[in-house]
Design an enzyme around this catalytic site. Structure first.
Site, short mmCIF file in Angstrom:
data_model
loop_
_atom_site.label_atom_id
_atom_site.label_comp_id
_atom_site.label_asym_id
_atom_site.label_seq_id
_atom_site.Cartn_x
_atom_site.Cartn_y
_atom_site.Cartn_z
N HIS A 114 4.98 6.09 -5.97
CA HIS A 114 4.08 5.69 -4.90
C HIS A 114 3.36 4.41 -5.30
O HIS A 114 3.43 3.98 -6.46
CB HIS A 114 3.07 6.80 -4.60
CG HIS A 114 2.18 7.14 -5.75
ND1 HIS A 114 0.82 7.17 -5.66
CD2 HIS A 114 2.44 7.46 -7.05
CE1 HIS A 114 0.28 7.50 -6.82
NE2 HIS A 114 1.26 7.68 -7.69
N ASP A 160 0.89 -1.15 0.00
CA ASP A 160 0.00 0.00 0.00
C ASP A 160 0.94 1.21 0.00
O ASP A 160 2.16 1.05 0.00
CB ASP A 160 -1.00 -0.01 1.16
CG ASP A 160 -0.37 0.13 2.55
OD1 ASP A 160 0.85 0.36 2.66
OD2 ASP A 160 -1.12 -0.01 3.53
N CYS A 161 0.40 2.41 -0.02
CA CYS A 161 1.26 3.59 -0.18
C CYS A 161 2.28 3.75 0.94
O CYS A 161 3.48 3.90 0.71
CB CYS A 161 0.42 4.85 -0.35
SG CYS A 161 -0.60 5.28 1.08
N SER A 162 1.81 3.69 2.18
CA SER A 162 2.73 3.90 3.31
C SER A 162 3.62 2.68 3.52
O SER A 162 4.75 2.80 3.98
CB SER A 162 1.96 4.21 4.58
OG SER A 162 1.05 3.17 4.89
N HIS A 217 -2.76 9.40 1.85
CA HIS A 217 -1.88 8.84 0.82
C HIS A 217 -0.51 9.49 0.93
O HIS A 217 -0.39 10.66 1.28
CB HIS A 217 -2.48 9.08 -0.57
CG HIS A 217 -1.76 8.34 -1.65
ND1 HIS A 217 -1.78 6.97 -1.76
CD2 HIS A 217 -0.99 8.79 -2.67
CE1 HIS A 217 -1.05 6.61 -2.80
NE2 HIS A 217 -0.56 7.70 -3.37
N SER A 239 -0.05 6.42 6.42
CA SER A 239 0.30 7.68 5.77
C SER A 239 0.08 8.86 6.72
O SER A 239 0.88 9.80 6.74
CB SER A 239 -0.49 7.86 4.48
OG SER A 239 -1.87 7.68 4.71
#
Length: 177
Positions: free
Chosen positions: A143, A72-74, A127, A92
């Site tokens: 990202h 995932d993004c984080s 995000h 995030s």
């Protein structure tokens, strides 16, 4: 015929001499060091973090993912920095509290770039990405997005402009390692 050949040779030599006089010597050419190069000189490991992140382009998106099986993004930003000994939290919103806040105009490669979640309203961070390049006012970042996995995007895209929250400088944490 001989006169035409002689005239051609004289013109060619003269033109060559004139051109040679207009070419600046090595000493006359100014050296320009970009802002990006200066930043990398101060914390060279930032370049390695970005290179490591690029190695994971096209890795699929996975909710809660923190590995090469999916991010995932984080999870992606955390994974990249963890490889170099910097522990970031796995959310995030929490990553939005790490390091120091910098303005969009001060953004540099290696900084975290933060956005609202799916809603452009409000200021809740949902995000995060890693800035890879800054040229003028153009910010490129990498990202993990739900629609494409690990990929590049630009802040000037309207989707990200509307959701932009801020930039956090965490590269100094690399320098401390």
């Amino acid at each position: 015929m001989l006169r035409k050949m002689l005239l051609t040779v004289v013109c060619t030599v003269s033109f060559g001499i004139i051109k040679a006089q207009n070419v600046p010597t090595v000493l006359e050419v100014p050296t320009v060091t970009s802002k990006k190069e200066k930043f990398y000189e101060s914390i060279p490991i930032v370049k390695e973090v970005i290179s490591f992140a690029k190695d994971h382009l096209s890795t699929r998106y996975r909710s809660g993912g923190t590995s090469t099986h999916g991010f995932d993004c984080s999870g992606f930003t955390r994974f990249c920095y963890k490889h170099f000994g910097v522990a970031l939290p796995h959310s995030s919103a929490a990553q939005g509290n790490v390091g120091e806040a910098v303005t969009k105009g001060e953004a540099q490669p290696g900084d975290l770039i933060l956005f609202n979640g799916h809603s452009a309203g409000g200021n809740r961070i949902g995000h995060v990405g890693l800035i890879t390049e800054v040229i003028g006012d153009q910010i490129k970042f990498i990202h993990s997005a739900w629609n494409g996995g690990v990929r590049y995007d630009y802040l000037h895209a309207s989707y990200y402009q509307r959701r932009f929250v801020g930039v956090r400088r965490v590269a100094h944490l690399l320098a401390e390692k």
